[in-house]
Design an enzyme around this catalytic site. Structure first.
Site, PDB file in Angstrom:
ATOM      1  N   GLU A 180       0.826  -1.220   0.000  1.00  0.00           N
ATOM      2  CA  GLU A 180       0.000   0.000   0.000  1.00  0.00           C
ATOM      3  C   GLU A 180       0.856   1.265   0.000  1.00  0.00           C
ATOM      4  O   GLU A 180       0.779   2.103   0.901  1.00  0.00           O
ATOM      5  CB  GLU A 180      -0.952   0.000   1.206  1.00  0.00           C
ATOM      6  CG  GLU A 180      -1.987  -1.111   1.118  1.00  0.00           C
ATOM      7  CD  GLU A 180      -3.096  -1.007   2.159  1.00  0.00           C
ATOM      8  OE1 GLU A 180      -2.877  -0.360   3.192  1.00  0.00           O
ATOM      9  OE2 GLU A 180      -4.171  -1.577   1.939  1.00  0.00           O
ATOM     10  N   GLU A 376      -5.506  -8.329  -1.230  1.00  0.00           N
ATOM     11  CA  GLU A 376      -6.186  -8.202   0.061  1.00  0.00           C
ATOM     12  C   GLU A 376      -7.647  -7.890  -0.193  1.00  0.00           C
ATOM     13  O   GLU A 376      -7.969  -7.035  -1.014  1.00  0.00           O
ATOM     14  CB  GLU A 376      -5.625  -7.038   0.901  1.00  0.00           C
ATOM     15  CG  GLU A 376      -4.258  -7.280   1.484  1.00  0.00           C
ATOM     16  CD  GLU A 376      -3.800  -6.149   2.395  1.00  0.00           C
ATOM     17  OE1 GLU A 376      -4.647  -5.499   3.040  1.00  0.00           O
ATOM     18  OE2 GLU A 376      -2.581  -5.918   2.444  1.00  0.00           O
TER      19      GLU A 376
HETATM   20  C1  BG6 Z   1      -4.386  -2.989   4.670  1.00  0.00           C
HETATM   21  C2  BG6 Z   1      -3.046  -3.403   5.135  1.00  0.00           C
HETATM   22  O1  BG6 Z   1      -4.434  -1.611   4.857  1.00  0.00           O
HETATM   23  O2  BG6 Z   1      -5.522  -3.382   5.324  1.00  0.00           O
HETATM   24  C3  BG6 Z   1      -3.046  -4.497   6.183  1.00  0.00           C
HETATM   25  O3  BG6 Z   1      -2.180  -3.751   4.091  1.00  0.00           O
HETATM   26  C4  BG6 Z   1      -4.242  -4.304   7.090  1.00  0.00           C
HETATM   27  O4  BG6 Z   1      -1.828  -4.451   6.856  1.00  0.00           O
HETATM   28  C5  BG6 Z   1      -5.505  -4.427   6.273  1.00  0.00           C
HETATM   29  O5  BG6 Z   1      -4.274  -5.177   8.175  1.00  0.00           O
HETATM   30  C6  BG6 Z   1      -6.797  -4.366   7.054  1.00  0.00           C
HETATM   31  O6  BG6 Z   1      -6.823  -3.260   7.882  1.00  0.00           O
HETATM   32  P1  BG6 Z   1      -7.082  -3.385   9.430  1.00  0.00           P
HETATM   33  O7  BG6 Z   1      -6.830  -2.050   9.944  1.00  0.00           O
HETATM   34  O8  BG6 Z   1      -8.477  -3.834   9.587  1.00  0.00           O
HETATM   35  O9  BG6 Z   1      -6.109  -4.380   9.954  1.00  0.00           O
END
Ligand code: BG6
Length: 479
Positions: A180, A376
């Site tokens: 990111e 993701e």
């Molecule tokens: C992304 C990141 O922003 O979202 C991860 O690459 C992160 O590291 C994921 O865990 C989900 O966000 P969160 O804040 O719910 O863990």
């Protein structure tokens, strides 16, 4: 449901600091995430401060133990294999390999750990997808240079890459340079280890740091190709299309500009040069990029092989002051946004928008015409463990099913080249934004709470069996 390409990479994604724990084991050095506490002081100010560089006794630091994947990786990879994973996205903790970030000699124990992890993956036919840097700038380099604001970070990163590529060639084919990368502009400490000194021009520092990361990324791509023929290197962006809240032309423009904030980085990484509008933007903001001779060439020669991204939600923006005052949403990750009245949101306020995934895929393809990888996607939710130990997470299945359906349309109806899909946190892990354990994404439950209590025992949720079926049917059975 149509099928996905036969070599489609189904799997899950993690980050070292959110799951490994063992923060000082095997000679590991400190990184930003190790000094980021749980609770209201997690991001005490949006901007990094020098006093954030040490741990203290007053705070609890979730990354120190996390889910202790460091000691459980065999068990965890076996569970991924049971679900039929084709791919496991993980990050390498820079400071396991180079405890001070730029040590001349790498730390053998750290190198061996990941080698064992990769071997374990290959035992089950799981392809590793490795993020070189996932929100974990080495503290020693922040103390030395102030993080990525300093050009010398480029050499440190390239040296780190050299060590990785030399050791893991033949074991890792897919790489991502920075997780990111666009988060640098929103969370500069997390994203780029930036600390600010009084009087510094924040935007100037951020864009300069961005330039250094972009040069480093391009050099890494070139180096990877030289050292590992056949390797594929991608960029990684926190994606999610901006929608104008109304059809007022001002809102359309606001959405366009907000999207550009995001695409600033990938435009350079995928096309090899700064777009004209980015140059103008910097000029207008009084930002002067300090570049070195040859940088343009480096950026041109180091374009990525594919574009990867995280997708949790779309975003919504307006210039209407009334709507802004009434509907300012805290969710939609950390980005300034308003609520989209057509969408429901997660318990953490993140808008749920499966169609937005198709929109985002199409936008990214139109922009770059490169293969894409969704690295993701997922729903952070509170799970309840029943008396018999079962966990009925139908909400998670619903979220993922709806997103996979849209992904299928993007592939089969729109014809887009998609390499794979790795859901976020296939095993519960520490939340990056809040440090909570209770914000769970996993198919695998980990017995641990927000305060660090629990046995760390792993168990299968309903979604575990569901995802297994999805993978076994190559995405055709989503029931
Ligand atoms: C992304 C990141 O922003 O979202 C991860 O690459 C992160 O590291 C994921 O865990 C989900 O966000 P969160 O804040 O719910 O863990």
């Amino acid at each position: 449901m149509g099928s996905f390409p036969k070599d489609f990479l189904w799997g899950g994604a993690t980050a070292a600091n959110q799951c490994e724990g063992a923060w000082q084991a095997g000679g590991k050095g400190l990184a930003t995430v190790d000094v980021t506490p749980f609770g209201p002081d997690r991001f005490p100010v949006a901007l990094g401060r020098l006093e954030m560089l040490e741990c203290d006794d007053k705070h609890y630091y979730p990354s120190h133990e996390a889910i202790d994947l460091y000691h459980h990786y065999k068990e965890d990879i076996a569970l991924f294999a049971e679900m039929g994973f084709k791919c496991f996205r993980l990050s390498i903790a820079w400071t396991r390999i180079l405890p001070n970030g730029d040590d001349a000699q790498p730390n053998e124990e750290g190198l061996k750990f990941y080698e064992d992890v990769f071997d374990e993956c290959h035992k089950y036919g799981i392809e590793p997808l490795v993020t070189i840097c996932h929100f974990d700038t080495p503290i020693a380099l922040i103390k030395k240079y102030g993080g990525w604001k300093d050009r010398r970070m480029v050499d440190a990163y390239v040296h780190y890459c050299e060590v990785l590529f030399d050791r893991y060639k033949g074991k890792v084919k897919y790489w991502l340079t920075f997780n990111e990368i666009n988060m640098l502009l929103h969370l500069p400490f997390t994203g780029a280890g930036l600390v600010f000194y009084p009087g510094e021009n924040v935007q100037q520092v951020e864009y300069q740091a961005a330039h250094h990361e972009l040069v480093a990324s391009a050099k890494a791509v070139k180096l990877a190709h030289e050292k590992m023929p056949g390797a594929m290197v991608g960029c990684m962006l926190a994606a999610g299309q901006y929608y104008p809240r109304t059809c007022a032309p001002e809102d359309i423009r606001a959405a366009q500009e907000a999207d550009r904030d995001n695409y600033f980085f990938t435009d350079v990484q995928a096309r090899g040069a700064y777009p004209v509008w980015a140059k103008k933007r910097m000029e207008k903001a009084g930002i002067t990029l300090h570049t070195e001779p040859g940088d343009e060439q480096v950026l041109k020669e180091g374009t990525v092989d594919f574009v990867s991204f995280s997708y949790y939600s779309s975003r919504c923006i307006t210039t209407d002051q009334e709507i802004l005052a009434e509907e300012k949403a805290d969710g939609n990750a950390v980005l300034e946004a308003v609520k989209n009245p057509y969408l429901k949101a997660s318990e953490w306020g993140w808008a749920i928008d499966p169609v937005g995934l198709r929109v985002t895929l199409n936008t990214i393809y139109d922009r770059y015409e490169k293969p894409m990888f969704i690295v993701e996607n997922g729903l952070g939710a509170v799970d309840t463990v029943e008396a018999d130990g079962s966990i009925h997470d139908s909400y998670r299945i619903d979220y993922l099913r709806a997103h996979i359906e849209q992904m299928e349309k993007a592939v089969n109806e729109d014809g887009l080249p998609l390499m794979g899909y790795t859901t976020w946190g296939p095993i519960d892990l520490v939340s990056a934004s809040t440090g909570e354990m209770k914000k769970r994404y996993g198919f695998i439950y980990v017995d641990k709470d927000n305060d660090g209590n629990g046995t760390l025992a792993r168990s299968r949720k309903d979604s575990f069996y569901w995802y297994k079926k999805v993978i076994a049917s190559n995405g055709t059975d989503l029931a």
